[in-house]
Write an enzyme that holds these catalytic residues in place. Sequence first.
Site, PDB file in Angstrom:
ATOM      1  N   ASN A   9      -0.940 -10.908 -28.707  1.00 14.26           N
ATOM      2  CA  ASN A   9      -1.666 -12.002 -28.050  1.00 14.26           C
ATOM      3  C   ASN A   9      -3.050 -11.469 -27.702  1.00 14.26           C
ATOM      4  O   ASN A   9      -3.196 -10.685 -26.765  1.00 14.26           O
ATOM      5  CB  ASN A   9      -0.906 -12.441 -26.792  1.00 14.26           C
ATOM      6  N   LYS A  11      -5.435 -13.007 -26.443  1.00 16.54           N
ATOM      7  CA  LYS A  11      -6.045 -13.694 -25.284  1.00 16.54           C
ATOM      8  C   LYS A  11      -7.496 -14.052 -25.642  1.00 16.54           C
ATOM      9  O   LYS A  11      -7.781 -14.324 -26.809  1.00 16.54           O
ATOM     10  CB  LYS A  11      -5.913 -12.836 -24.026  1.00 16.54           C
ATOM     11  N   HIS A  95       2.326 -19.626 -21.522  1.00 17.17           N
ATOM     12  CA  HIS A  95       1.954 -18.279 -21.068  1.00 17.17           C
ATOM     13  C   HIS A  95       1.612 -18.345 -19.578  1.00 17.17           C
ATOM     14  O   HIS A  95       1.043 -19.337 -19.108  1.00 17.17           O
ATOM     15  CB  HIS A  95       0.762 -17.754 -21.875  1.00 17.17           C
ATOM     16  N   GLU A  97      -0.674 -17.160 -17.932  1.00 11.07           N
ATOM     17  CA  GLU A  97      -2.099 -17.424 -17.639  1.00 11.07           C
ATOM     18  C   GLU A  97      -2.410 -18.914 -17.781  1.00 11.07           C
ATOM     19  O   GLU A  97      -3.294 -19.432 -17.087  1.00 11.07           O
ATOM     20  CB  GLU A  97      -2.976 -16.552 -18.560  1.00 11.07           C
ATOM     21  N   GLU A 166       8.041 -12.475 -19.819  1.00 14.71           N
ATOM     22  CA  GLU A 166       6.855 -11.736 -19.410  1.00 14.71           C
ATOM     23  C   GLU A 166       6.747 -11.758 -17.887  1.00 14.71           C
ATOM     24  O   GLU A 166       6.219 -12.724 -17.314  1.00 14.71           O
ATOM     25  CB  GLU A 166       5.594 -12.366 -20.004  1.00 14.71           C
ATOM     26  N   GLY A 172      -0.935  -6.909 -18.042  1.00 19.62           N
ATOM     27  CA  GLY A 172      -2.276  -6.345 -17.884  1.00 19.62           C
ATOM     28  C   GLY A 172      -2.404  -5.385 -16.718  1.00 19.62           C
ATOM     29  O   GLY A 172      -3.508  -5.002 -16.343  1.00 19.62           O
ATOM     30  N   SER A 210       2.494  -5.186 -20.526  1.00 20.21           N
ATOM     31  CA  SER A 210       2.119  -3.775 -20.646  1.00 20.21           C
ATOM     32  C   SER A 210       2.984  -3.013 -21.644  1.00 20.21           C
ATOM     33  O   SER A 210       3.245  -1.827 -21.463  1.00 20.21           O
ATOM     34  CB  SER A 210       2.124  -3.091 -19.272  1.00 20.21           C
TER      35      SER A 210
HETATM   36  P1  13P Z   1      -0.476  -6.987 -21.701  1.00 21.51           P
HETATM   37  O1  13P Z   1       0.301  -6.390 -22.856  1.00 21.51           O
HETATM   38  O2  13P Z   1      -1.940  -6.764 -21.798  1.00 21.51           O
HETATM   39  O3  13P Z   1       0.132  -6.608 -20.398  1.00 21.51           O
HETATM   40  O4  13P Z   1      -0.289  -8.574 -21.843  1.00 21.51           O
HETATM   41  C1  13P Z   1       0.980  -9.089 -21.999  1.00 21.51           C
HETATM   42  C2  13P Z   1       0.849 -10.526 -22.321  1.00 21.51           C
HETATM   43  O5  13P Z   1       0.495 -11.331 -21.492  1.00 21.51           O
HETATM   44  C3  13P Z   1       1.137 -10.942 -23.692  1.00 21.51           C
HETATM   45  O6  13P Z   1       1.208 -12.328 -23.797  1.00 21.51           O
END
Ligand code: 13P
Length: 248
Positions: A9, A11, A95, A97, A166, A172, A210
């Site tokens: 992803n 982002k 997601h 976010e 997640e 992150g 992560s």
């Molecule tokens: P990270 O791997 O940067 O923690 O992000 C995970 C994520 O949100 C994947 O959709």
Amino acid sequence: MNKKLIAGNWKMNGSLAANDALVRALVAGLGVQSACDVAVAVPAPYLAQVQALVAGSPLALGAQDVSQHESGAYTGEVSAVMLREFGVRYVLVGHSERRQYHGETDVHVAVKTQRALATGITPIVCVGETLAEREAGQTEAVVRRQLAAVIHLNGHCISEVVVAYEPVWAIGTGKTASPEQAQQVHAVLRAQLAAASPRASTIRLLYGGSMNAANAAQLLAQPDIDGGLVGGASLKAADFQQIIAAAQ
Ligand code: 13P
């Protein structure tokens, strides 16, 4: 055992030049066939660029969101049919976010899942608890509530989705759920899916938060972890390739 799926992803990261270098490296590394499925979920403006770069390779194209609406006066939205036109095979739905910053509710997520399924795109439905919810002992209740909405609307089609667990506190932050913590939640999700579908054992459950080259193998060794949804580490070819290797 399900064939593993490693999905990156990106982002809101990337550029024409960076995408070109990253995807060319991934395609070269994958060769003509791969022992696990691999996808990259890219920002919408780059779909055409990445579609061309992955053509003829096993690397699948993904999107990061889809509109809950079919078409019409929804400024800024991208429909499932539009994604399909660019060869999109997977789309992230719900997601954290999107839930956190864009007010997506469980119902939105369920409808978006339905749109994707109706268009032949595999939704990767994201669920996960916040740190406060985990500390309050609500992890199971939260992920079960999030998944229940999707099951309720999509009925037997639920067997066609991918689910990604997640934990919000692991995204992150460099804090990964331990393999045992992740497996525990995956087992809860698997049991919930089993009550809704006779094919629950074939539904792929991904872990995200992560995930990196160092921790991927242990997470992927858990019985109910069928792959990973990778953020930061999917932006560097070498890191992502090590995660792919851990899944093979
Ligand atoms: P990270 O791997 O940067 O923690 O992000 C995970 C994520 O949100 C994947 O959709």
